[in-house]
Design a protein around this motif. Structure first.
Motif, PDB file in Angstrom:
ATOM      1  N   ARG A  61      -4.967  -1.806  -9.249  1.00 43.65           N
ATOM      2  CA  ARG A  61      -4.964  -3.230  -8.872  1.00 43.65           C
ATOM      3  C   ARG A  61      -3.553  -3.738  -8.613  1.00 43.65           C
ATOM      4  NH1 ARG A  61      -7.632  -8.944 -10.720  1.00 43.65           N
ATOM      5  NH2 ARG A  61      -5.829 -10.160 -10.070  1.00 43.65           N
ATOM      6  N   ASP A  62      -2.599  -3.352  -9.450  1.00 42.56           N
ATOM      7  CA  ASP A  62      -1.230  -3.854  -9.285  1.00 42.56           C
ATOM      8  C   ASP A  62      -0.599  -3.397  -7.975  1.00 42.56           C
ATOM      9  OD1 ASP A  62      -1.386  -5.159 -11.671  1.00 42.56           O
ATOM     10  OD2 ASP A  62      -0.325  -3.638 -12.831  1.00 42.56           O
ATOM     11  N   ASP A  63      -1.175  -2.379  -7.349  1.00 47.11           N
ATOM     12  CA  ASP A  63      -0.634  -1.873  -6.092  1.00 47.11           C
ATOM     13  C   ASP A  63      -1.231  -2.577  -4.873  1.00 47.11           C
ATOM     14  OD1 ASP A  63       0.985   0.387  -7.176  1.00 47.11           O
ATOM     15  OD2 ASP A  63      -0.961   1.047  -7.885  1.00 47.11           O
ATOM     16  N   LEU A  64      -2.194  -3.481  -5.094  1.00 51.06           N
ATOM     17  CA  LEU A  64      -2.911  -4.123  -3.990  1.00 51.06           C
ATOM     18  C   LEU A  64      -2.508  -5.584  -3.849  1.00 51.06           C
ATOM     19  CD1 LEU A  64      -6.466  -2.697  -4.754  1.00 51.06           C
ATOM     20  CD2 LEU A  64      -4.752  -1.755  -3.195  1.00 51.06           C
ATOM     21  N   ASN A  65      -2.723  -6.117  -2.674  1.00 52.87           N
ATOM     22  CA  ASN A  65      -2.457  -7.537  -2.419  1.00 52.87           C
ATOM     23  C   ASN A  65      -3.720  -8.338  -2.721  1.00 52.87           C
ATOM     24  OD1 ASN A  65       0.242  -7.322  -1.560  1.00 52.87           O
ATOM     25  ND2 ASN A  65      -0.409  -6.668   0.473  1.00 52.87           N
ATOM     26  N   VAL A  66      -3.891  -8.712  -3.977  1.00 50.58           N
ATOM     27  CA  VAL A  66      -5.042  -9.499  -4.409  1.00 50.58           C
ATOM     28  C   VAL A  66      -4.652 -10.978  -4.353  1.00 50.58           C
ATOM     29  CG1 VAL A  66      -6.642  -9.976  -6.294  1.00 50.58           C
ATOM     30  CG2 VAL A  66      -5.830  -7.635  -5.904  1.00 50.58           C
ATOM     31  N   LYS A  75      11.541 -12.884  -8.039  1.00 50.88           N
ATOM     32  CA  LYS A  75      11.620 -12.464  -9.441  1.00 50.88           C
ATOM     33  C   LYS A  75      10.270 -12.045 -10.020  1.00 50.88           C
ATOM     34  CE  LYS A  75      14.501 -12.266 -11.851  1.00 50.88           C
ATOM     35  NZ  LYS A  75      15.358 -11.069 -12.115  1.00 50.88           N
ATOM     36  N   SER A  76       9.226 -11.978  -9.174  1.00 52.17           N
ATOM     37  CA  SER A  76       7.913 -11.574  -9.683  1.00 52.17           C
ATOM     38  C   SER A  76       7.062 -11.066  -8.529  1.00 52.17           C
ATOM     39  CB  SER A  76       7.207 -12.764 -10.354  1.00 52.17           C
ATOM     40  OG  SER A  76       6.886 -13.755  -9.387  1.00 52.17           O
ATOM     41  N   ASN A  77       5.952 -10.407  -8.871  1.00 54.50           N
ATOM     42  CA  ASN A  77       5.027  -9.922  -7.840  1.00 54.50           C
ATOM     43  C   ASN A  77       4.418 -11.075  -7.055  1.00 54.50           C
ATOM     44  OD1 ASN A  77       5.101  -7.054  -8.082  1.00 54.50           O
ATOM     45  ND2 ASN A  77       3.956  -7.191 -10.002  1.00 54.50           N
ATOM     46  N   LYS A  98       6.741  -1.188 -11.141  1.00 59.94           N
ATOM     47  CA  LYS A  98       5.515  -0.427 -11.383  1.00 59.94           C
ATOM     48  C   LYS A  98       4.550  -0.566 -10.218  1.00 59.94           C
ATOM     49  CE  LYS A  98       1.590   0.020 -14.563  1.00 59.94           C
ATOM     50  NZ  LYS A  98       0.931  -0.526 -15.778  1.00 59.94           N
ATOM     51  N   ARG A  99       4.458  -1.757  -9.675  1.00 57.50           N
ATOM     52  CA  ARG A  99       3.525  -2.011  -8.567  1.00 57.50           C
ATOM     53  C   ARG A  99       3.791  -1.099  -7.380  1.00 57.50           C
ATOM     54  NH1 ARG A  99       2.957  -7.749  -5.238  1.00 57.50           N
ATOM     55  NH2 ARG A  99       1.844  -6.888  -3.430  1.00 57.50           N
ATOM     56  N   PHE A 100       5.064  -0.859  -7.096  1.00 53.10           N
ATOM     57  CA  PHE A 100       5.410  -0.067  -5.917  1.00 53.10           C
ATOM     58  C   PHE A 100       5.805   1.370  -6.278  1.00 53.10           C
ATOM     59  CE2 PHE A 100       6.305  -4.500  -4.784  1.00 53.10           C
ATOM     60  CZ  PHE A 100       5.496  -4.629  -3.661  1.00 53.10           C
ATOM     61  N   GLY A 101       5.608   1.748  -7.547  1.00 51.28           N
ATOM     62  CA  GLY A 101       5.938   3.105  -7.960  1.00 51.28           C
ATOM     63  C   GLY A 101       7.421   3.390  -7.915  1.00 51.28           C
TER      64      GLY A 101
END
Length: 577
Positions: free
Chosen positions: A69-74, A467-469, A534-537
């Motif tokens: 989920r953190d890797d997706l644009n929700v 500064k954040s996702n 983490k989101r983008f590895g």
């Protein structure tokens, strides 16, 4: 009991009919669409239906469970009473490149979990939808003759991680040793050269420094460095906690810089650095006590140097950490990191071997050489403080060090030394002038005078700091141009190389004008910083993430580590004509 449950369900169903509630398949209409390079999950909500944000989950369920989920644009949720909810239909894109980067398999099952309620007062049971993506027959991989398709997820990091997964073990280890040799030529390893050299010079005071002893001292240092890299790497891969990055905080760096200042003062003869007498007595109970004492000190210095002095993130390191994180194979990943570290330390072994072989007999000149290495230790301290102090202040410190060095070397009468002294003095003065003018690069002290055009063009680039996702998503969605996200940290040497060399190249500046530029400063390494990486590895900075003008992330364009202007332009032009 069964009759009671049956009666309860009948009552609830009757209540739902009476209130005209929607059936679950009417309240939540779901579908998966397989496109050329992505999977699209669509969820249409019925009238007065909403979704709980914390119940909306995306993950790979087979061959192993991985949260994505953190890797997706929700879309961003909004508050409703005490919850965060979604009230609009969802169209979530799941790039095939993301799936392939997480699992190396031809068949991958994707699962979406969700739960919602009706504003009329009924909550539905948790639901789940799954779909299998067959990459063996998928159109995303079927046309292997098309460059766009074969490059899915094939950035440098992924290619190296794939090498670990599919390659012969001996070939993999040999490859990583080669990577280490290449990394030994980067600025991350340079500070270790004077550190090790000063250790060898100190050992030569006794007059019994042979080639074998010099090599042994270097080997202890390099092995300790390799163990530190391996431990830190395995921890980062398994737990996602990069020990090297965690140690790049101002308190640790200032403390370590103070140690180098103390080493310098010791070399100048102001005092002796040694173990407390009580510990010395215990160690010296054996005939080789002094020898052991020295080896332990070198091992500690090698271990700490790897963690604090040279925390570079390059594609080989990132690839190994991605491999460990995806497979859990800490043994092969750790072995790759270990041999890579040995490759990085190979030049250091040559230094130890050469110093032991060619160092002249001890004499009065040794005191002068020791003091020169004291000056070098002060340089290493300034180099470390560069990560926490203002760049202009660092320029002043370099200027003072070089001017002071020139004045110290004046005591020698040899003509070559006088020439060297004059050069050092002039460069120190240039650094001072550069600091006054506002320059920040010690290698280009007159940059403000000689590169005025490039500087002015760089200033025209509009950079949005995030500064954040959530702020990243907002910046990407607001852009009608391709987007480049730059992960940066003040303690990152390669980040400064990118800024001072690559991003000041006129050709690069012209290319960057085609992008919306956003920058994430992860110097503090706080929770938001970790979440973004983490989101983008991203293992650690520098890392560059790209989106096209339709807001689709271009995984294959991702850049990790320093790239010179030509390399940067080659990658970017390949994906953004």
């Amino acid at each position: 009991m069964k009759k009671l449950l049956l009666l309860l369900f009948i009552s609830i169903y009757a209540f739902a009919i009476e209130q005209n509630f929607l059936e679950p398949n009417e309240a939540f209409k779901t579908s998966f669409e397989k496109k050329d390079d992505k999977l699209v999950f669509r969820l249409a909500l019925g009238k007065d239906i909403y979704l709980y944000d914390d119940k909306l989950k995306f993950f790979i369920s087979k061959p192993k469970k991985i949260d994505i989920r953190d890797d997706l644009n929700v879309p961003e949720a909004h508050p409703y009473e005490i919850w965060q909810i979604h009230t609009d239909d969802l169209n979530i894109e799941i790039p095939y490149s993301l799936l392939k980067s997480k699992v190396n398999a031809s068949n991958i099952e994707v699962q979406v979990d969700f739960q919602g309620c009706s504003k009329k007062g009924l909550c539905y049971a948790p639901m789940s939808e799954t779909v299998t993506v067959d990459f063996a027959t998928s159109s995303a991989l079927a046309n292997e003759n098309k460059d766009v398709q074969t490059e899915v997820a094939q950035n440098e990091t992924d290619i190296i991680a794939g090498t670990l997964k599919d390659g012969n073990i001996l070939l993999v280890l040999a490859t990583f040793f080669g990577f280490g040799l290449l990394l030994s030529l980067t600025p991350c390893v340079f500070p270790m050269i004077p550190i090790l050299s000063s250790i060898i010079v100190k050992a030569g005071d006794s007059g019994n420094l042979t080639a074998s002893k010099g090599f042994f001292l270097s080997l202890v240092y390099v092995l300790s460095m390799a163990v530190a890299y391996t431990i830190a790497g395995v921890l980062a891969g398994v737990f996602g906690a990069n020990l090297q990055v965690a140690l790049q905080n101002p308190y640790v760096l200032v403390a370590f810089a103070a140690i180098f200042v103390a080493l310098a003062l010791s070399m100048f003869g102001y005092f002796k650095l040694e173990l407390p007498q009580s510990l010395q007595n215990k160690v010296n109970k054996t005939t080789d006590g002094k020898e052991k004492q020295g080896v332990v000190g070198i091992a500690i210095m090698g271990f700490l140097s790897a963690l604090i002095v040279g925390p570079c993130v390059a594609p080989p390191l990132a690839g190994a950490l991605v491999y460990i994180g995806q497979t859990g194979d800490a043994f092969l990943g750790g072995a790759a990191l270990f041999v890579m570290s040995l490759g990085m330390g190979a030049p250091l072994l040559l230094i130890g071997l050469g110093a032991g072989k060619y160092m002249p007999k001890p004499g009065g000149w040794m005191e002068d050489v020791t003091k020169i290495f004291g000056i070098v230790m002060l340089g290493v301290a300034i180099w470390m403080l560069d990560r926490v102090l203002d760049a202009t202040l660092i320029m002043y410190l370099w200027a003072i060090l070089l001017i002071g060095t020139a004045l110290y070397l004046k005591v020698f009468g040899h003509i070559l030394v006088k020439i060297l002294t004059t050069v050092v003095l002039i460069y120190g003065i240039l650094l001072f002038v550069g600091a006054v003018s506002g320059a920040t690069n010690p290698l280009k002290p007159l940059d403000k005078f000689t590169s005025k055009v490039a500087f002015e063009e760089t200033q025209k680039l509009n950079i949005v700091y995030v500064k954040s996702n959530e702020e990243i998503d907002m910046a990407v969605k607001a852009s009608n141009k391709p987007v480049m996200l730059d992960f940066y940290a003040s303690w990152c040497v390669s980040c400064k190389e990118l800024e001072e060399i690559t991003f000041k190249d006129n050709r690069v500046i012209e290319k960057l004008k085609e992008f919306t530029l956003i920058k994430a400063d992860v110097t503090e390494n706080n929770q938001d910083d970790k979440a973004m990486q983490k989101r983008f590895g991203v293992v650690g900075p520098p890392a560059l993430i790209f989106w096209d003008k339709d807001n689709n992330e271009i995984k294959a364009a991702q850049i990790v580590g320093y790239k010179n202007p030509d390399q940067f332009l080659e990658i970017v032009n390949k994906h953004f004509k």
